[in-house]
Design a protein around this motif. Structure first.
Motif, PDB file in Angstrom:
ATOM      1  N   GLU A 225      10.497   3.634 -82.137  1.00 64.40           N
ATOM      2  CA  GLU A 225       9.659   3.182 -81.022  1.00 64.40           C
ATOM      3  C   GLU A 225      10.451   3.018 -79.728  1.00 64.40           C
ATOM      4  OE1 GLU A 225       9.183   2.356 -84.118  1.00 64.40           O
ATOM      5  OE2 GLU A 225       7.028   2.548 -84.465  1.00 64.40           O
ATOM      6  N   ASN A 226      11.775   2.909 -79.835  1.00 67.25           N
ATOM      7  CA  ASN A 226      12.606   2.860 -78.629  1.00 67.25           C
ATOM      8  C   ASN A 226      13.209   4.247 -78.453  1.00 67.25           C
ATOM      9  OD1 ASN A 226      12.109   0.140 -78.386  1.00 67.25           O
ATOM     10  ND2 ASN A 226      13.985  -0.470 -79.447  1.00 67.25           N
ATOM     11  N   ARG A 227      12.569   5.092 -77.650  1.00 66.49           N
ATOM     12  CA  ARG A 227      13.007   6.479 -77.640  1.00 66.49           C
ATOM     13  C   ARG A 227      13.407   6.949 -76.246  1.00 66.49           C
ATOM     14  NH1 ARG A 227       7.191   7.434 -78.143  1.00 66.49           N
ATOM     15  NH2 ARG A 227       6.502   8.168 -76.096  1.00 66.49           N
ATOM     16  N   ILE A 228      14.355   7.869 -76.261  1.00 67.23           N
ATOM     17  CA  ILE A 228      14.768   8.477 -75.005  1.00 67.23           C
ATOM     18  C   ILE A 228      14.034   9.798 -74.852  1.00 67.23           C
ATOM     19  CG2 ILE A 228      16.690   9.582 -73.787  1.00 67.23           C
ATOM     20  CD1 ILE A 228      18.495   7.387 -75.047  1.00 67.23           C
ATOM     21  N   GLU A 229      13.381   9.961 -73.713  1.00 62.82           N
ATOM     22  CA  GLU A 229      12.741  11.238 -73.400  1.00 62.82           C
ATOM     23  C   GLU A 229      13.617  11.922 -72.368  1.00 62.82           C
ATOM     24  OE1 GLU A 229       8.682  10.476 -72.309  1.00 62.82           O
ATOM     25  OE2 GLU A 229       8.225   9.592 -74.257  1.00 62.82           O
ATOM     26  N   PRO A 230      14.297  12.991 -72.776  1.00 66.27           N
ATOM     27  CA  PRO A 230      15.268  13.610 -71.885  1.00 66.27           C
ATOM     28  C   PRO A 230      14.602  14.159 -70.630  1.00 66.27           C
ATOM     29  CG  PRO A 230      15.242  14.690 -74.051  1.00 66.27           C
ATOM     30  CD  PRO A 230      14.141  13.702 -74.040  1.00 66.27           C
ATOM     31  N   GLY A 231      15.380  14.267 -69.568  1.00 66.84           N
ATOM     32  CA  GLY A 231      14.862  14.779 -68.306  1.00 66.84           C
ATOM     33  C   GLY A 231      15.924  14.642 -67.241  1.00 66.84           C
ATOM     34  N   ALA A 232      15.494  14.748 -65.993  1.00 63.28           N
ATOM     35  CA  ALA A 232      16.434  14.675 -64.873  1.00 63.28           C
ATOM     36  C   ALA A 232      17.115  13.313 -64.843  1.00 63.28           C
ATOM     37  CB  ALA A 232      15.691  14.921 -63.567  1.00 63.28           C
ATOM     38  N   THR A 233      18.405  13.325 -64.617  1.00 58.12           N
ATOM     39  CA  THR A 233      19.167  12.081 -64.677  1.00 58.12           C
ATOM     40  C   THR A 233      19.522  11.535 -63.293  1.00 58.12           C
ATOM     41  OG1 THR A 233      21.135  13.427 -64.960  1.00 58.12           O
ATOM     42  CG2 THR A 233      20.160  12.491 -66.952  1.00 58.12           C
ATOM     43  N   ALA A 234      19.152  12.263 -62.251  1.00 53.79           N
ATOM     44  CA  ALA A 234      19.446  11.760 -60.908  1.00 53.79           C
ATOM     45  C   ALA A 234      18.761  10.415 -60.687  1.00 53.79           C
ATOM     46  CB  ALA A 234      18.967  12.761 -59.857  1.00 53.79           C
ATOM     47  N   ARG A 235      17.542  10.334 -61.182  1.00 52.17           N
ATOM     48  CA  ARG A 235      16.825   9.055 -61.143  1.00 52.17           C
ATOM     49  C   ARG A 235      16.104   8.915 -62.470  1.00 52.17           C
ATOM     50  NH1 ARG A 235      13.005   9.619 -56.991  1.00 52.17           N
ATOM     51  NH2 ARG A 235      14.235   8.524 -55.433  1.00 52.17           N
ATOM     52  N   ALA A 236      16.505   7.935 -63.238  1.00 53.47           N
ATOM     53  CA  ALA A 236      15.932   7.777 -64.575  1.00 53.47           C
ATOM     54  C   ALA A 236      15.313   6.391 -64.707  1.00 53.47           C
ATOM     55  CB  ALA A 236      16.997   7.989 -65.633  1.00 53.47           C
ATOM     56  N   PHE A 237      14.493   6.242 -65.759  1.00 52.22           N
ATOM     57  CA  PHE A 237      13.700   5.023 -65.864  1.00 52.22           C
ATOM     58  C   PHE A 237      13.815   4.362 -67.233  1.00 52.22           C
ATOM     59  CE2 PHE A 237      11.746   7.651 -62.667  1.00 52.22           C
ATOM     60  CZ  PHE A 237      11.431   6.757 -61.656  1.00 52.22           C
ATOM     61  N   ILE A 238      13.765   3.045 -67.214  1.00 50.41           N
ATOM     62  CA  ILE A 238      13.497   2.293 -68.444  1.00 50.41           C
ATOM     63  C   ILE A 238      12.153   1.622 -68.229  1.00 50.41           C
ATOM     64  CG2 ILE A 238      14.225   0.410 -69.955  1.00 50.41           C
ATOM     65  CD1 ILE A 238      17.081   0.993 -69.287  1.00 50.41           C
ATOM     66  N   THR A 239      11.280   1.763 -69.209  1.00 49.71           N
ATOM     67  CA  THR A 239       9.942   1.221 -69.029  1.00 49.71           C
ATOM     68  C   THR A 239       9.308   0.943 -70.388  1.00 49.71           C
ATOM     69  OG1 THR A 239       7.812   1.608 -67.911  1.00 49.71           O
ATOM     70  CG2 THR A 239       8.884   3.528 -68.874  1.00 49.71           C
ATOM     71  N   ALA A 240       8.161   0.285 -70.366  1.00 49.17           N
ATOM     72  CA  ALA A 240       7.461  -0.075 -71.600  1.00 49.17           C
ATOM     73  C   ALA A 240       5.990  -0.291 -71.292  1.00 49.17           C
ATOM     74  CB  ALA A 240       8.057  -1.351 -72.192  1.00 49.17           C
ATOM     75  N   GLY A 241       5.189  -0.373 -72.355  1.00 49.02           N
ATOM     76  CA  GLY A 241       3.774  -0.694 -72.181  1.00 49.02           C
ATOM     77  C   GLY A 241       3.071   0.318 -71.295  1.00 49.02           C
ATOM     78  N   THR A 242       2.065  -0.143 -70.593  1.00 44.15           N
ATOM     79  CA  THR A 242       1.261   0.764 -69.787  1.00 44.15           C
ATOM     80  C   THR A 242       2.058   1.326 -68.613  1.00 44.15           C
ATOM     81  OG1 THR A 242      -0.885   1.050 -68.719  1.00 44.15           O
ATOM     82  CG2 THR A 242       0.207  -1.042 -68.362  1.00 44.15           C
TER      83      THR A 242
END
Ligand code: SF4
Ligand code: SF4
Lengths: 604, 202
Positions: A225-242
């Motif tokens: 349930e705690n997963r990394i979705e790879p993508g651009a790393t110049a600006r990345a996010f940690i988020t949860a819920g809606t």
């Protein structure tokens, strides 16, 4: 409810949670209605093989679920965010006892306060009570994650908090379905060191909690349930819920660490993720919960310096907060008359509050329910409202502070369900400590605001089957209230007289304002008269307008129009009942001194 | 077929917005889209302004329509058609039921209901389709089908075929209501279709 394939349904978050609870083998579920959590139990109660109930309040609901867990079966407690405040007492110590059968507590938060008095962020409870918390992003995830929450509860001997928000609870989406797991056999086991929280055993359990949190932190590192979705790393996010959904729409190309378990946090995973990106932004609704704890790990990130901490987010707000130059222009809103909610046409509460609105010198200490809407104009007949059951205690406190000055001027108003939820203790206090406030119980035979749930005074259980009903008069008398008077609030004149007399008495007395909610099926079916305006008799005095019934409207006139209609040129307008909306309560007719409102027998 | 879209349903609590948005959602699902819908319950339903967001596409994340991106608004009341203006864009279509429900401040003589409020939309070049859904429903003989008339009218702006809507009505409505609601849908659909053709001729 099939959509395309039979193993996929289109469900609201609350329906999905009911399904998930059933599949996860929940055998006992208790809750108190509260938007946006109500539909979980309303749906779960129609499944076979699970006991469900409405408890009188959230504290009792959690205790019931805890008891079922002690008996070895999986149990669920449901409530809205502020309900968890009420249930926080058992919650904090259930963290010590742990569980036998899995125990999940659902807290339904309401960012933006669509239907709540505050927008507290209940993730803080997970931290404070040292409990794991899950937070899904949509209905499909809510169902899946609930199964995980029960597993974690049993494996780590802990109650699990499960946080949803309005945009999970009342969002519909495609949900997969599965089979129900095998059910645990209930049994009794005496384990005093675990269940009896005297200081000695509690100290032992306190140590177990620390070990548990360490173990859970480890679990968090590997949990799917705690997963990394790879993508651009110049600006990345940690988020949860809606908030996850908003990030995915606003910045679809960015790398995201999505947290499904929002407490405790996976320190290693977060550090690794942060190390691989240039800029890290935490996107979350309300409090900087994740941000604070991530910063405390020594991981630099941005968050609430960009993202609003008030109200709901959406993809627009997220994009605008981060890239203000890249948002397009919008149409400006046009100023329009507001359309706040209103009590229904024919609502019994209206008659009672009309009487109170005529007593200008009286302070009305109010409570939570449909009747809180009486605070709005034109009635403007409620002067305080804080939380469930607060009206009576607040009125008593005012009386003690004001002394003689307040005599005859303080009223507490509380609904039947709210009174049972947490007003009874306030009334005991008022009697015990010799107060003088008048307590009005608005008994409309149902918990109306949340969509008509039964309660211990309504005479039926969650399934609508007959149940023992609390006798409110006898209850008040047993508490020691000397005078308990029942009025029919549709009879405005008689109600006004009783209120005047009782409020002047200078002792705690109770008035029960009793008439069923007009939306109750029995009321909807009942044959009622319809009231009609005899417009030629209307003098434009506006007496009937002052009750604010949605079936009555004011039609302004210019002097010429007035004359044309046969009125005096000075008449500013006339009142008119929209007959299809009228529910025949007759309150307005009693206010009209010019025979301009009359009952017509229903022709149908 | 259009890959994704956003439909906003607005009106006054108790007007049947829920049913209209459900029908539309089920039709989109049957057409193979992912669909999310967001609504608000509780206090907002007591005669207040209500709004439901419906989003469809290959994969829908957010259940909320972004301001400035509602392609279609189905408004059940005239004021409410204008209240959510920031959600619309220049190519939005607004299908509005020509009903006026007075908000409390107006009904109690403290404010007035703005005149020609729909002009505010037209002045911004938004395509407005005004439908007297009650009149149509009355003609059909069941006033309660007004919301399905609205769905019918709105369906002209979607790629989903009317047959799918009719199937959904058959699948999801009680037996006694199917026929009359199919009629209501068809009547709503024809209404707008006719007026669009008319527009083109001019
Ligand atoms: S739902 Fe019942 S209690 Fe609530 S405003 Fe309407 S009539 Fe009154
Ligand atoms: S009788 Fe009067 S106050 Fe009662 S519902 Fe009808 S119009 Fe409203």
């Amino acid at each position: 409810m099939s959509v395309t394939k039979t193993d996929r349904l289109w469900l609201s978050g609350n329906e999905a949670i009911a399904l998930g609870a059933w599949e996860a083998g929940v055998q006992v579920a208790s809750g108190y209605p509260g938007t946006p959590s109500t539909e979980i139990l309303e749906n779960l109660c129609s499944y076979e093989g699970v006991y469900t109930e409405w408890a009188p309040n959230e504290k009792v609901a959690l205790e019931v679920a805890l008891g079922a867990s002690f008996a070895g079966v999986r149990a669920l407690a449901t409530m809205k965010h502020v309900g968890l405040n009420v249930a926080s007492d058992p919650l904090f110590t259930a963290s010590y006892t742990g569980v036998r059968g899995g125990l999940v507590v659902i807290t339904a938060d309401d960012p933006e306060m669509h239907s709540s008095q505050n927008e507290q962020d209940n993730r803080n409870y997970a931290f404070a009570a040292k409990l794991p918390m899950f937070e899904p992003s949509d209905p499909a995830e809510a169902r899946e994650m609930l199964a995980r929450a029960f597993e974690v509860s049993e494996r780590y001997d802990t109650p699990v908090l499960f946080r949803i928000t309005t945009r999970i609870a009342h969002v519909k989406g495609v949900v997969a379905t599965g089979k129900r797991i095998g059910l645990a056999e209930a049994s009794m086991e005496k384990v005093p060191g675990k269940f009896v929280m005297l200081p000695g055993p509690a100290r032992t359990r306190r140590a177990a909690i620390e070990q548990r949190m360490t173990d859970l932190r480890e679990l968090a590192e590997t949990l799917g349930e705690n997963r990394i979705e790879p993508g651009a790393t110049a600006r990345a996010f940690i988020t949860a819920g809606t908030s996850y959904n908003y990030v995915k729409e606003a910045f679809p190309e960015a790398a995201v660490l999505k947290l499904g378990m929002v407490w405790p946090l996976p320190g290693e995973k977060i550090r690794d993720f942060a190390a691989g990106v240039d800029e890290l932004i935490v996107v979350e609704e309300l409090d900087p919960f994740l941000e604070t704890h991530i910063k405390a790990m020594g991981v630099p990130c941005r968050g609430k310096d960009l993202i609003p901490s008030r109200g709901e987010l959406n993809s627009f707000i997220v994009r605008q907060a981060i890239e203000p130059d890249k948002v397009g222009e919008l149409f400006d809103p046009i100023e329009l008359p507001m359309r706040p909610p209103n009590m229904c046409a024919g609502c019994p509460h209206r008659g009672l509050f009309y009487c109170l609105s005529r007593m200008k010198d009286v302070f009305v200490s109010g409570d939570i329910g449909c009747y809180t809407l009486a605070a709005l104009p034109p009635l403007s007949a409620m002067d305080a409202c804080v939380c469930m059951g607060a009206s009576i205690g607040m009125a008593h406190g005012m009386a003690k502070a004001l002394g003689e000055k307040g005599k005859g001027r303080i009223v507490a108003v509380i609904g039947d369900s709210t009174f049972i939820h947490s007003g009874i203790t306030g009334l005991i206090n008022s009697v015990y400590n010799d107060s003088y406030s008048l307590v009005i119980i608005l008994d409309n035979r149902i918990t109306a605001m949340t969509g008509h749930q039964h309660n211990p005074a309504s005479g039926a259980n969650i399934k609508g089957e007959p149940a023992q009903a609390v006798n409110l008069e006898k209850l008040c008398r047993a508490i020691g209230v000397k005078r308990v008077t029942v009025v029919n609030p549709h009879d405005i004149e008689a109600t006004g007289k009783v209120l005047k007399k009782e409020i002047a008495r200078g002792k705690t007395s109770v008035v029960i304002s009793r008439a069923p909610c007009v939306l109750l099926p029995s009321e909807v079916k009942r044959k009622k008269p319809v009231y009609r305006t005899v417009t030629e008799n209307c003098t434009g005095c506006m007496a009937c307008i002052r009750i604010g019934c949605p079936a009555i409207s004011w039609h302004p006139l210019t002097p010429e129009e007035a004359v044309e209609r046969g009125y005096r040129s000075k008449q500013k307008g006339f009142s008119m009942i929209t007959e299809v909306l009228c529910n025949g309560c007759g309150q307005c007719a009693a206010l009209c001194k010019f025979d301009a409102i009359t009952a017509v027998e229903d022709e149908g | 077929m259009k890959q994704s879209g956003n439909i906003l349903f607005t009106g006054v609590g108790g007007q049947g917005i829920l049913l209209a948005s459900e029908l539309t959602a089920y039709a989109q699902l049957a057409a193979g889209y992912d669909v999310k819908k967001s609504e608000v319950h509780g206090m907002a339903q007591r005669g207040g302004s209500v709004v439901a967001h419906l989003k469809y596409g290959e994969r829908v994340y957010s259940p909320l329509i972004e301001p400035g991106t509602a392609d279609i608004q189905v408004a059940f009341e005239e004021l409410e058609a204008v209240r959510y203006l920031p959600y619309l864009h220049r190519d939005s279509a607004v299908v509005v039921n020509t009903q006026k429900i007075l908000p409390p401040a107006v009904a109690t003589g403290r404010a007035s209901y703005p005149d020609n409020i729909l002009e505010e939309l037209r002045a911004r070049h938004i395509h407005v389709v005004a439908v007297d859904a009650f009149a149509v429903a009355r003609e059909i003989g069941e006033i309660r089908t007004a919301n399905v008339v609205m769905v019918g009218a709105m369906s002209n702006f979607l790629a989903v075929s009317p047959g799918i809507f009719l199937d959904v009505i058959d699948q999801r409505m009680k037996k006694g209501f199917r026929k009359v609601n199919r009629k209501a849908f068809a009547a709503g659909r024809d209404l707008v279709y006719a007026s669009r053709r008319h527009d083109k001729k001019r």
